[in-house]
Enzyme design. Structure first.
Site, PDB file in Angstrom:
ATOM      1  N   ALA A 256     -24.556  18.101 -26.420  1.00 49.45           N
ATOM      2  CA  ALA A 256     -25.661  17.401 -25.613  1.00 49.45           C
ATOM      3  C   ALA A 256     -25.702  15.851 -26.145  1.00 49.45           C
ATOM      4  CB  ALA A 256     -27.047  17.988 -25.742  1.00 49.45           C
ATOM      5  N   GLY A 259     -28.453  13.483 -25.052  1.00 51.54           N
ATOM      6  CA  GLY A 259     -29.097  14.320 -24.084  1.00 51.54           C
ATOM      7  C   GLY A 259     -29.156  13.526 -22.873  1.00 51.54           C
ATOM      8  N   ASP A 306     -22.999  23.818 -34.815  1.00 52.69           N
ATOM      9  CA  ASP A 306     -21.632  23.803 -34.754  1.00 52.69           C
ATOM     10  C   ASP A 306     -21.125  24.574 -33.741  1.00 52.69           C
ATOM     11  OD1 ASP A 306     -18.814  23.225 -34.632  1.00 52.69           O
ATOM     12  OD2 ASP A 306     -18.665  23.648 -37.027  1.00 52.69           O
ATOM     13  N   ASP A 324     -19.328  18.747 -22.428  1.00 49.39           N
ATOM     14  CA  ASP A 324     -19.076  17.340 -22.459  1.00 49.39           C
ATOM     15  C   ASP A 324     -18.548  16.854 -23.871  1.00 49.39           C
ATOM     16  OD1 ASP A 324     -18.952  14.649 -22.019  1.00 49.39           O
ATOM     17  OD2 ASP A 324     -20.920  14.239 -22.456  1.00 49.39           O
ATOM     18  N   CYS A 375     -14.804  11.809 -21.149  1.00 47.31           N
ATOM     19  CA  CYS A 375     -14.850  10.291 -20.760  1.00 47.31           C
ATOM     20  C   CYS A 375     -13.397   9.835 -21.536  1.00 47.31           C
ATOM     21  CB  CYS A 375     -16.022   9.554 -21.373  1.00 47.31           C
ATOM     22  SG  CYS A 375     -16.330   9.716 -23.144  1.00 47.31           S
TER      23      CYS A 375
END
EC number: 2.1.1.-
Length: 443
Positions: A256, A259, A306, A324, A375
């Site tokens: 996250a 967030g 973790d 992500d 990304c």
């Protein structure tokens, strides 16, 4: 006699990049401040945007144009380092020399500034001679500002329209917002911003997406303090929408961070999710906790852990899981140009990405949906990771996203989503939608 530190007037084809400096001259103190900031950003691995905001805000006696000049020079050097080193004919040039080279591209380098930057008259003359050549004749790795590691990744990918993509990655990123529909609809937010003399418009395909026409101070706005919006790139918003979380579902955000996507998921479902957000770093979750309080979401569960290790037994059976994944960040170079030269343990990063995908799959209920996103532009962090997972788990399937408004050219023939700044106006993202085996598939 002409000044040897000044380049000649450009001719057609000399499409050299240049910093967009405000009017007025550059003083030695500004050159040295930009060089000092560059050294700290690169040596300490600091985020350039936050560092510049903090450092320049502390200099209250500095004028607005002077702050903008230092900001632009700092970011330009981070974005164009390979070009500047080529001009200087020195891959180990000082940051002050690089700032001087940037000034030369803006026709703003005088002998005093050259001397302050440590350039001898001979070095300044050499810089001007190299600047007189055609930019298009430079090696592609220099034009695209790729260090050897990034160049290897680029060559392995071989994107189409590479020049257009490279120029987009050098550009300044827009400021995007994600509206909170529980505060008011998107049009109401745009009207509220207009009342503060901030021009904005909706983002095509994203019902909650808003793009500012130019950067603006946002954190003091009543809409921000009331949780009416969050700053979030359009690409991140597409990641949120790819999960297609439905009200009432259990959702796990396994990485996250601070967030932004967790809040986006809650907004898309108008708060009607049982959402658990996890991250390795507790301080990031602390920031998320502060954001959720402002946002009005008090039921979000936060877990510091973790996620490459075995997950607690209760983190299982989720309808939807978002990974992500940590990555090179190459798709965010517009916002984080300091990442261009970051040292990366590629093998270690790939191992982490594979482990996260394994843990995420174990937390997904039969028939549930898992979204793996980065990304990053590089296939080694994207297709290669997902295809290896599918080879290990042949009962899992890749599903082609059916997202209204998603540009057709963002979906690859294999069904992955690839977002590019030159084509889709957002950061570079990769999104893979995966379906767990089972007889109760998600919508």
């Amino acid at each position: 006699m002409s000044d040897p530190t000044q380049p000649r007037s450009p001719t057609p084809g000399d499409d050299w990049p240049a910093p967009d400096l405000p009017r007025g001259r550059t003083f030695p103190a500004q050159l040295l401040l930009a060089a000092d900031l560059l050294e700290r950003i690169t040596e300490q691995g600091l985020p350039a945007d936050r560092s510049l905001q903090r450092e320049l805000a502390a200099r209250r006696k500095m004028g607005r144009r002077d702050r903008e000049r230092v900001r632009e020079l700092t970011l330009f050097v981070l974005r164009q380092r390979q070009v500047l080193d080529w001009l200087l004919d020195d891959s180990a040039a000082s940051m002050a020399a690089r700032v001087a080279a940037a000034l030369s591209l803006a026709d703003a380098l005088d002998p005093v500034l050259a001397e302050v930057a440590g350039l001898t008259p001979e070095a300044a003359a050499s810089l001007a001679r190299r600047r007189a050549g055609r930019f298009a004749s430079l090696p592609w790795t220099v034009r695209f500002n790729l260090d050897p590691a990034a160049a290897a990744q680029w060559q392995a990918w071989q994107p189409d329209a590479p020049e257009t993509l490279a120029r987009a990655l050098d550009a300044r990123a827009p400021v995007d917002l994600h509206a909170n529909p529980r505060h008011g609809d998107r049009d109401a937010l745009i009207d509220e911003l207009a009342g503060a003399e901030i021009e904005a418009r909706g983002i095509a395909g994203l019902p909650l997406g808003v793009r500012l026409e130019r950067p603006a101070r946002l954190t003091r706005l009543p809409a921000f303090e009331a949780g009416g919006f969050e700053v979030q790139d359009a690409g991140s918003q597409w990641v949120v929408r790819a999960l297609q979380a439905q009200p009432g579902e259990r959702v796990l955000d396994l990485c996250a961070g601070a967030g932004g996507k967790s809040l986006g998921l809650l907004d898309e479902a108008r708060g009607q999710l049982r959402l658990t957000a996890c991250d390795l770093h507790p301080e990031r979750l602390d920031r998320l906790r502060t954001r959720t309080q402002r946002h009005g979401d008090t039921t979000l569960e936060l877990r510091a852990l973790d996620a490459t290790q075995a997950l607690p037994a209760d983190l299982a059976g989720f309808d939807r899981v978002l990974i992500d994944a940590p990555c090179s960040g190459s798709g965010t170079w517009r916002r984080h140009p300091e990442l261009r030269g970051a040292a990366i343990d590629w093998d270690g990063l790939a191992e982490t990405q594979c482990q996260l995908l394994e843990r995420g799959s174990q937390a997904t209920r039969p028939g549930g949906r898992l979204v793996y996103a980065t990304c990053s532009l590089w296939p080694a962090e994207n297709e290669a990771i997902v295809e290896a997972f599918l080879a290990r788990h042949p009962s899992w399937t890749a599903t082609r996203p059916t997202l209204e408004g998603l540009p057709d050219d963002a979906v690859t023939p294999d069904g992955w989503v690839r977002l590019r700044p030159d084509r889709h106006g957002c950061d570079g993202f990769f999104i893979a939608c995966l379906q767990a085996p089972g007889d109760r598939p998600t919508a």
